[in-house]
Motif scaffolding. Structure first.
Motif, PDB file in Angstrom:
ATOM      1  N   ARG A   1       0.872  -1.177   0.000  1.00  0.00           N
ATOM      2  CA  ARG A   1       0.000   0.000   0.000  1.00  0.00           C
ATOM      3  C   ARG A   1       0.911   1.230   0.000  1.00  0.00           C
ATOM      4  O   ARG A   1       1.687   1.442   0.942  1.00  0.00           O
ATOM      5  N   ILE A   2       0.805   2.003  -1.076  1.00  0.00           N
ATOM      6  CA  ILE A   2       1.662   3.176  -1.265  1.00  0.00           C
ATOM      7  C   ILE A   2       0.861   4.423  -0.918  1.00  0.00           C
ATOM      8  O   ILE A   2      -0.208   4.667  -1.481  1.00  0.00           O
ATOM      9  N   THR A   3       1.375   5.221   0.000  1.00  0.00           N
ATOM     10  CA  THR A   3       0.744   6.485   0.362  1.00  0.00           C
ATOM     11  C   THR A   3       1.683   7.633   0.030  1.00  0.00           C
ATOM     12  O   THR A   3       2.860   7.618   0.426  1.00  0.00           O
ATOM     13  N   ALA A   4       1.195   8.609  -0.709  1.00  0.00           N
ATOM     14  CA  ALA A   4       1.990   9.806  -1.012  1.00  0.00           C
ATOM     15  C   ALA A   4       2.086  10.676   0.237  1.00  0.00           C
ATOM     16  O   ALA A   4       1.109  10.826   0.981  1.00  0.00           O
ATOM     17  N   THR A   5       3.257  11.238   0.457  1.00  0.00           N
ATOM     18  CA  THR A   5       3.471  12.065   1.643  1.00  0.00           C
ATOM     19  C   THR A   5       3.956  13.462   1.237  1.00  0.00           C
ATOM     20  O   THR A   5       4.499  13.655   0.154  1.00  0.00           O
ATOM     21  N   PRO A   6       3.765  14.447   2.106  1.00  0.00           N
ATOM     22  CA  PRO A   6       4.180  15.815   1.771  1.00  0.00           C
ATOM     23  C   PRO A   6       5.682  15.921   1.548  1.00  0.00           C
ATOM     24  O   PRO A   6       6.481  15.224   2.189  1.00  0.00           O
ATOM     25  N   ALA A   7       6.069  16.791   0.638  1.00  0.00           N
ATOM     26  CA  ALA A   7       7.476  17.140   0.409  1.00  0.00           C
ATOM     27  C   ALA A   7       7.494  18.542  -0.183  1.00  0.00           C
ATOM     28  O   ALA A   7       6.555  18.937  -0.875  1.00  0.00           O
ATOM     29  N   ARG A   8       8.548  19.274   0.099  1.00  0.00           N
ATOM     30  CA  ARG A   8       8.715  20.618  -0.476  1.00  0.00           C
ATOM     31  C   ARG A   8      10.184  20.804  -0.812  1.00  0.00           C
ATOM     32  O   ARG A   8      11.035  20.731   0.062  1.00  0.00           O
ATOM     33  N   HIS A   9      10.471  21.059  -2.079  1.00  0.00           N
ATOM     34  CA  HIS A   9      11.834  20.997  -2.607  1.00  0.00           C
ATOM     35  C   HIS A   9      12.574  22.332  -2.486  1.00  0.00           C
ATOM     36  O   HIS A   9      13.400  22.672  -3.337  1.00  0.00           O
ATOM     37  N   GLY A  10      12.279  23.089  -1.452  1.00  0.00           N
ATOM     38  CA  GLY A  10      12.970  24.355  -1.248  1.00  0.00           C
ATOM     39  C   GLY A  10      12.235  25.197  -0.224  1.00  0.00           C
ATOM     40  O   GLY A  10      11.210  24.779   0.337  1.00  0.00           O
ATOM     41  N   PRO A  11      12.725  26.399   0.045  1.00  0.00           N
ATOM     42  CA  PRO A  11      12.050  27.271   0.999  1.00  0.00           C
ATOM     43  C   PRO A  11      10.634  27.607   0.552  1.00  0.00           C
ATOM     44  O   PRO A  11      10.308  27.540  -0.643  1.00  0.00           O
TER      45      PRO A  11
END
Length: 254
Positions: A120-130
């Motif tokens: 079971r794959i769940t997408a999670t938050p990410a932010r590639h910079g400020p």
């Protein structure tokens, strides 16, 4: 019966995971030689991948954090996507890639079954910079992979921000694959575009991960942090024994 897992680090953020009968590849950067990649923010690779695309087994699933930067998806990597059974990524990347790519919003889950293995794959938050740089860096996702034997977390390219804290609240993480490197570019000065070793250690604490595998910290010029900082950050008494380094090109059991 719990699924056995074999992991092979191919370089940068590219990992081959064999989970029971399921074969998974993350962020395919598979070009074999040093190269320059012209783009809005040019990248320079200083070492090639440990294995060639032709050496990989058939892929059931690719987990792609984003499609816009060559250190996560390069020329050979794009060719690999075409032969994969399924590609999970951001909705924006799925729209650009087409084919078998599917986009997941943060916290959306997709179940994948191959033979007797289901994950079971769940997408999670990410932010590639400020904050405020999203229009330039593009959208990014991390992934949680739940299988019969436990739970893996793959951070994707991200900086430390509050949304990551919810991952440890929602999931009991066994192994965390963290994209480090403290990425910087001359044109943007002190702005960081990936986790530093110290920030990775703080994230490991928040996640409660029992094992941490560092990725994405060498072989490209924009990874500015000395890899020795990783061992130093994880030498703290509360993190002792959690860090595990993989040898590129060598299959290891988790």
């Amino acid at each position: 019966m719990s699924s056995s897992i074999t992991v092979t680090h191919l370089g940068t953020a590219t990992v081959l995971l064999e989970i029971g009968e399921l074969t998974v590849l993350t962020d395919p950067a598979l070009d074999r030689t040093a190269a320059d990649y012209p783009a809005a923010r040019p990248l320079r690779r200083t070492a090639g991948a440990a294995l060639a695309a032709a050496d990989l087994p058939p892929l059931d699933l690719v987990l792609l954090s984003h499609d816009q930067h060559a250190d996560n998806l390069d020329i050979a990597g794009r060719e690999v996507l075409a032969g994969a059974g399924l590609v999970l990524t951001t909705p924006e990347a799925a729209g650009r890639l087409g084919g078998d790519a599917e986009g997941l919003e943060a916290w959306e889950t997709r179940e994948v079954t191959v033979g007797g293995t289901t994950v079971r794959i769940t997408a999670t938050p990410a932010r590639h910079g400020p904050a405020g740089t999203e229009a330039v860096t593009g959208t990014v996702t991390g992934f949680v992979v739940r299988h019969d034997g436990g739970t893996l977390y793959i951070s994707g390219d991200t900086v430390r921000h509050d949304a990551l804290d919810e991952i440890g609240e929602r999931f009991d993480i066994d192994t965390a694959f963290l994209h480090l490197g403290d990425a910087h570019f001359p044109a943007t000065g002190d702005l960081a575009f990936s986790l530093s070793a110290a920030e990775g250690a703080e994230l490991a604490r928040t996640l409660g991960a029992r094992t941490v595998i560092p990725l994405h910290f060498e072989s490209w010029e924009h990874f500015t942090e000395d890899p020795a900082r990783i061992e130093e950050a994880f030498a703290a008494p509360d993190l002792a024994g959690r860090l595990r380094r993989l040898t590129p090109g060598v299959a290891e059991r988790l």
